[in-house]
Design a protein around this motif. Structure first.
Motif, PDB file in Angstrom:
ATOM      1  N   THR A 149       0.947  -1.203   0.002  1.00 50.43           N
ATOM      2  CA  THR A 149      -0.045   0.006   0.108  1.00 50.43           C
ATOM      3  C   THR A 149       1.013   1.233  -0.079  1.00 50.43           C
ATOM      4  N   LEU A 150       0.388   2.262  -0.835  1.00 48.34           N
ATOM      5  CA  LEU A 150       1.191   3.465  -0.967  1.00 48.34           C
ATOM      6  C   LEU A 150       0.263   4.624  -0.817  1.00 48.34           C
ATOM      7  N   VAL A 151       0.854   5.707  -0.243  1.00 48.28           N
ATOM      8  CA  VAL A 151      -0.151   6.722   0.159  1.00 48.28           C
ATOM      9  C   VAL A 151       0.374   7.919  -1.054  1.00 48.28           C
ATOM     10  N   THR A 152      -0.397   8.440  -1.730  1.00 45.88           N
ATOM     11  CA  THR A 152      -0.024   9.402  -2.825  1.00 45.88           C
ATOM     12  C   THR A 152      -0.729  10.990  -2.593  1.00 45.88           C
ATOM     13  N   LEU A 153      -0.354  11.885  -3.173  1.00 42.19           N
ATOM     14  CA  LEU A 153      -1.022  13.143  -2.897  1.00 42.19           C
ATOM     15  C   LEU A 153      -1.269  13.818  -3.992  1.00 42.19           C
ATOM     16  N   PRO A 154      -2.212  14.584  -4.357  1.00 42.76           N
ATOM     17  CA  PRO A 154      -2.522  15.387  -5.374  1.00 42.76           C
ATOM     18  C   PRO A 154      -1.705  16.640  -5.577  1.00 42.76           C
ATOM     19  N   GLU A 155      -1.700  17.326  -6.774  1.00 43.72           N
ATOM     20  CA  GLU A 155      -0.605  18.112  -6.909  1.00 43.72           C
ATOM     21  C   GLU A 155      -0.982  19.567  -6.156  1.00 43.72           C
ATOM     22  N   SER A 156      -2.452  19.800  -6.263  1.00 43.35           N
ATOM     23  CA  SER A 156      -2.894  21.120  -5.396  1.00 43.35           C
ATOM     24  C   SER A 156      -4.131  20.388  -4.649  1.00 43.35           C
ATOM     25  N   ALA A 169       6.936  25.021  -2.616  1.00 42.04           N
ATOM     26  CA  ALA A 169       8.005  24.009  -3.079  1.00 42.04           C
ATOM     27  C   ALA A 169       8.465  23.051  -2.130  1.00 42.04           C
ATOM     28  N   ASN A 170       8.422  23.223  -0.836  1.00 46.80           N
ATOM     29  CA  ASN A 170       8.500  22.280   0.137  1.00 46.80           C
ATOM     30  C   ASN A 170       7.354  21.128   0.099  1.00 46.80           C
ATOM     31  N   TYR A 171       6.332  21.579  -0.344  1.00 50.51           N
ATOM     32  CA  TYR A 171       5.238  20.351  -0.505  1.00 50.51           C
ATOM     33  C   TYR A 171       5.538  19.578  -1.642  1.00 50.51           C
ATOM     34  N   PHE A 172       6.007  20.160  -2.704  1.00 51.44           N
ATOM     35  CA  PHE A 172       6.493  19.305  -3.957  1.00 51.44           C
ATOM     36  C   PHE A 172       7.467  18.417  -3.764  1.00 51.44           C
ATOM     37  N   ASP A 173       8.411  18.939  -3.117  1.00 54.69           N
ATOM     38  CA  ASP A 173       9.504  18.113  -2.634  1.00 54.69           C
ATOM     39  C   ASP A 173       9.290  16.751  -2.131  1.00 54.69           C
ATOM     40  N   PHE A 174       8.437  17.161  -0.889  1.00 53.49           N
ATOM     41  CA  PHE A 174       7.759  16.331   0.054  1.00 53.49           C
ATOM     42  C   PHE A 174       6.974  15.172  -0.467  1.00 53.49           C
ATOM     43  N   ARG A 175       6.336  15.300  -1.599  1.00 53.53           N
ATOM     44  CA  ARG A 175       5.220  14.588  -2.448  1.00 53.53           C
ATOM     45  C   ARG A 175       6.232  13.845  -3.216  1.00 53.53           C
ATOM     46  N   GLN A 176       7.238  14.494  -3.903  1.00 60.31           N
ATOM     47  CA  GLN A 176       8.083  13.597  -4.759  1.00 60.31           C
ATOM     48  C   GLN A 176       8.945  12.584  -4.050  1.00 60.31           C
ATOM     49  N   GLU A 177       9.351  12.903  -2.705  1.00 63.95           N
ATOM     50  CA  GLU A 177       9.918  11.970  -2.318  1.00 63.95           C
ATOM     51  C   GLU A 177       9.146  10.901  -1.590  1.00 63.95           C
ATOM     52  N   LEU A 178       7.826  11.016  -1.272  1.00 64.23           N
ATOM     53  CA  LEU A 178       7.011  10.246  -0.676  1.00 64.23           C
ATOM     54  C   LEU A 178       6.852   8.993  -1.622  1.00 64.23           C
ATOM     55  N   VAL A 179       6.666   9.582  -3.217  1.00 63.23           N
ATOM     56  CA  VAL A 179       6.346   8.726  -4.168  1.00 63.23           C
ATOM     57  C   VAL A 179       7.450   8.408  -4.966  1.00 63.23           C
ATOM     58  N   GLN A 180       8.636   8.819  -5.165  1.00 64.41           N
ATOM     59  CA  GLN A 180       9.714   8.605  -5.610  1.00 64.41           C
ATOM     60  C   GLN A 180      10.802   8.638  -4.963  1.00 64.41           C
ATOM     61  N   PRO A 198      -2.062  10.626  -9.615  1.00 65.04           N
ATOM     62  CA  PRO A 198      -1.118  10.462 -10.717  1.00 65.04           C
ATOM     63  C   PRO A 198       0.009  11.655 -10.282  1.00 65.04           C
ATOM     64  N   LEU A 199       1.230  11.195 -10.761  1.00 65.58           N
ATOM     65  CA  LEU A 199       2.261  11.949 -10.331  1.00 65.58           C
ATOM     66  C   LEU A 199       2.504  12.839 -11.778  1.00 65.58           C
ATOM     67  N   ASN A 200       1.696  13.896 -11.675  1.00 69.70           N
ATOM     68  CA  ASN A 200       1.634  14.645 -13.018  1.00 69.70           C
ATOM     69  C   ASN A 200       3.309  15.430 -13.370  1.00 69.70           C
ATOM     70  N   ILE A 201       3.442  15.281 -14.762  1.00 66.17           N
ATOM     71  CA  ILE A 201       4.526  15.851 -15.191  1.00 66.17           C
ATOM     72  C   ILE A 201       4.206  17.370 -15.780  1.00 66.17           C
ATOM     73  N   GLN A 202       3.204  17.273 -16.563  1.00 66.64           N
ATOM     74  CA  GLN A 202       2.666  18.518 -17.174  1.00 66.64           C
ATOM     75  C   GLN A 202       1.120  18.776 -16.587  1.00 66.64           C
ATOM     76  N   ASP A 203       0.258  18.626 -17.661  1.00 65.14           N
ATOM     77  CA  ASP A 203      -1.008  18.972 -17.064  1.00 65.14           C
ATOM     78  C   ASP A 203      -1.697  17.943 -16.116  1.00 65.14           C
TER      79      ASP A 203
END
Length: 263
Positions: A149-156, A169-180, A198-203
């Motif tokens: 089981t993995l917890v993920t987070l929406p972009e916004s 920016a800290n939130y995006f870094d946290f989210r990235q480290e949580l999932v990747q 989804p770990l969106n890269i663009q839209d």
């Protein structure tokens, strides 16, 4: 939870702990386990190699050749990690994609991927090599899959307000480290998972694919992965296969939609 507490402290987000936890979206992480393909039982979950198809089933075609087998998920193996009870209890999901040419999923790319579902006797499965006539690429190395089981987070997140750009920016870094996260060798662990955000890269992926969607969900997210024959989707991109929640509950996997995003 201890890992999450640690990450929140590292990224100065502890004061947002409650809002962040409330925004968690449960996913099923796909972990690669290096195994000789001959030792992977028929019908077991795997990524790469060759699929275990029911007798009479053929490789899906695309244009003048065959799609590449990506993975198969034995849902009885994955189901214990499906905390929101979205996946079928049993059966096998198969994913195929045109991995050599890598279509983006635009108009005109119809047929560039295929999701199949089998809910019959596993005793009738046969491991089938690709009939492709290509010489430069036919199949990925095989890995057995395990799940967690993995917890993920929406972009916004809707309930999260940031004080300034640095905090966002800290939130995006946290989210990235949580999932990747990085492994012990400092390499980023590919974010292969089902369900969750989804770990969106663009839209926003779900908005891109379902402009007027009722309740779209992520069926598969397949990351660029060096261990899969140095495969890279575009420029360090990601494959997203999504569908409406109602279609997932009704097992209408012919309604899956797809897009590729990259940097």
């Amino acid at each position: 939870m201890q890992k999450i507490e640690h990450l929140l402290n590292d990224h100065d987000l502890s004061h947002h702990k409650s809002a962040i936890i409330d925004s968690f979206k449960n996913a099923v992480k796909l972990n690669k386990v290096k195994t000789d393909e001959n030792d992977i039982p028929l019908g077991s979950s795997k990524i790469g190699g060759y699929p275990d198809l029911p007798a009479g089933w053929e490789f899906p075609r695309y244009e003048d050749d065959y799609l590449t087998f990506m993975l198969q998920v034995n849902l009885s193996e994955a189901k214990p990690y499906d905390k929101d009870n979205l996946l079928p209890e049993r059966g096998i999901l198969y994913l195929f994609y045109e991995a050599l040419e890598q279509p983006w999923g635009f108009d005109g790319d119809e047929g560039c991927f295929k999701v199949l579902y089998y809910d019959g006797d596993l005793g009738g499965l046969e491991r089938k090599e690709s009939p492709s006539s290509r010489t430069e690429f036919v199949a990925f190395p095989a890995f057995q899959l395990s799940f967690e089981t993995l917890v993920t987070l929406p972009e916004s997140p809707e309930n999260l307000d940031f004080a300034d750009d640095d905090e966002e920016a800290n939130y995006f870094d946290f989210r990235q480290e949580l999932v990747q996260p990085e492994d012990r060798d400092g390499k980023v662990v590919p974010a292969h998972y089902m369900l969750g955000a989804p770990l969106n890269i663009q839209d926003d992926v779900l908005e891109e694919l379902f402009e007027d969607g009722k309740d779209p969900v992520l069926l598969f997210q397949i990351d660029s992965d060096e261990e899969l024959a140095d495969v890279m989707w575009g420029d360090s991109g990601m494959l997203y296969f999504c569908m409406e929640k109602e279609d997932l509950m009704e097992k209408r996997f012919d309604r899956v939609r797809f897009t590729l995003q990259c940097f």
